[in-house]
Design a protein around this motif. Structure first.
Motif, PDB file in Angstrom:
ATOM      1  N   GLY A   1     -23.511  67.393 -35.084  1.00 51.53           N
ATOM      2  CA  GLY A   1     -24.360  66.365 -34.469  1.00 51.53           C
ATOM      3  C   GLY A   1     -23.694  65.716 -33.271  1.00 51.53           C
ATOM      4  N   ILE A   2     -22.412  65.423 -33.386  1.00 50.12           N
ATOM      5  CA  ILE A   2     -21.670  64.851 -32.260  1.00 50.12           C
ATOM      6  C   ILE A   2     -21.633  65.848 -31.101  1.00 50.12           C
ATOM      7  CG2 ILE A   2     -19.381  64.093 -31.481  1.00 50.12           C
ATOM      8  CD1 ILE A   2     -18.981  62.983 -34.378  1.00 50.12           C
TER       9      ILE A   2
ATOM     10  N   VAL B   1     -25.050  65.818 -29.312  1.00 43.26           N
ATOM     11  CA  VAL B   1     -25.231  64.638 -28.457  1.00 43.26           C
ATOM     12  C   VAL B   1     -24.411  64.780 -27.178  1.00 43.26           C
ATOM     13  CG1 VAL B   1     -24.778  62.153 -28.281  1.00 43.26           C
ATOM     14  CG2 VAL B   1     -25.857  63.087 -30.340  1.00 43.26           C
TER      15      VAL B   1
ATOM     16  N   ILE C   1     -25.940  67.180 -24.720  1.00 40.74           N
ATOM     17  CA  ILE C   1     -27.023  66.541 -23.975  1.00 40.74           C
ATOM     18  C   ILE C   1     -26.432  65.734 -22.815  1.00 40.74           C
ATOM     19  CG2 ILE C   1     -28.854  64.800 -24.116  1.00 40.74           C
ATOM     20  CD1 ILE C   1     -29.300  65.828 -27.036  1.00 40.74           C
ATOM     21  N   VAL C   2     -25.327  65.046 -23.078  1.00 41.20           N
ATOM     22  CA  VAL C   2     -24.634  64.304 -22.016  1.00 41.20           C
ATOM     23  C   VAL C   2     -24.169  65.268 -20.923  1.00 41.20           C
ATOM     24  CG1 VAL C   2     -22.613  62.880 -21.478  1.00 41.20           C
ATOM     25  CG2 VAL C   2     -23.944  62.418 -23.537  1.00 41.20           C
TER      26      VAL C   2
ATOM     27  N   SER D   1     -17.221  65.470 -21.092  1.00 38.92           N
ATOM     28  CA  SER D   1     -18.147  65.557 -22.227  1.00 38.92           C
ATOM     29  C   SER D   1     -18.276  67.000 -22.703  1.00 38.92           C
ATOM     30  CB  SER D   1     -19.511  64.973 -21.865  1.00 38.92           C
ATOM     31  OG  SER D   1     -20.080  65.623 -20.754  1.00 38.92           O
TER      32      SER D   1
ATOM     33  N   ALA E   1     -29.666  70.892 -28.836  1.00 44.92           N
ATOM     34  CA  ALA E   1     -29.357  70.182 -27.591  1.00 44.92           C
ATOM     35  C   ALA E   1     -30.451  70.437 -26.561  1.00 44.92           C
ATOM     36  CB  ALA E   1     -27.996  70.618 -27.056  1.00 44.92           C
TER      37      ALA E   1
ATOM     38  N   GLY F   1     -33.365  68.276 -27.353  1.00 43.62           N
ATOM     39  CA  GLY F   1     -33.025  66.898 -26.994  1.00 43.62           C
ATOM     40  C   GLY F   1     -33.098  66.650 -25.502  1.00 43.62           C
TER      41      GLY F   1
END
Length: 106
Positions: free
Chosen positions: A7-8, A11, A14-15, A38, A66, A69
């Motif tokens: 999950g991290i 995220v 996506i960054v 990132s 991702a 997202g």
């Protein structure tokens, strides 16, 4: 714990995409740094998740979630259009992730 790591990683991926879009071909230094940092951290957390997940399953879940997202954020934050074709694509991706998850490998 492997789901948390994944999950991290999602995220942060996506960054990466948002930062890379704003880096304008790596001509904007702060966005370039954000993209690279990132990306490195996302890959680190993916590697932790892959200690438990099969590589193919973990990587596919990482990239596909991702991607969904990014499409959703693009619609909510950047005014991008979300038509029926994108919604169908998202549904197919989610179906694929569920299928991979049901196949085992984690």
């Amino acid at each position: 714990m492997h789901w948390l790591y994944l999950g991290i990683a999602v995220v942060l991926e996506i960054v990466v995409a948002i930062s890379a879009g704003n880096a304008k071909g790596f001509t904007r230094p702060l966005w370039t740094i954000a993209t690279l940092v990132s990306g490195g951290i996302a890959t680190y957390f993916l590697s932790l998740a892959l200690l438990t997940f099969d590589v193919g399953v973990g990587y596919a879940i990482w990239t596909s979630t991702a991607s969904v997202g990014i499409v959703v954020l693009g619609t909510l934050m950047f005014g991008q259009q979300l038509g029926w074709k994108k919604l169908l694509g998202i549904a197919v991706v989610i179906g694929g992730v569920v299928g991979l998850r049901l196949s085992g490998g984690a």
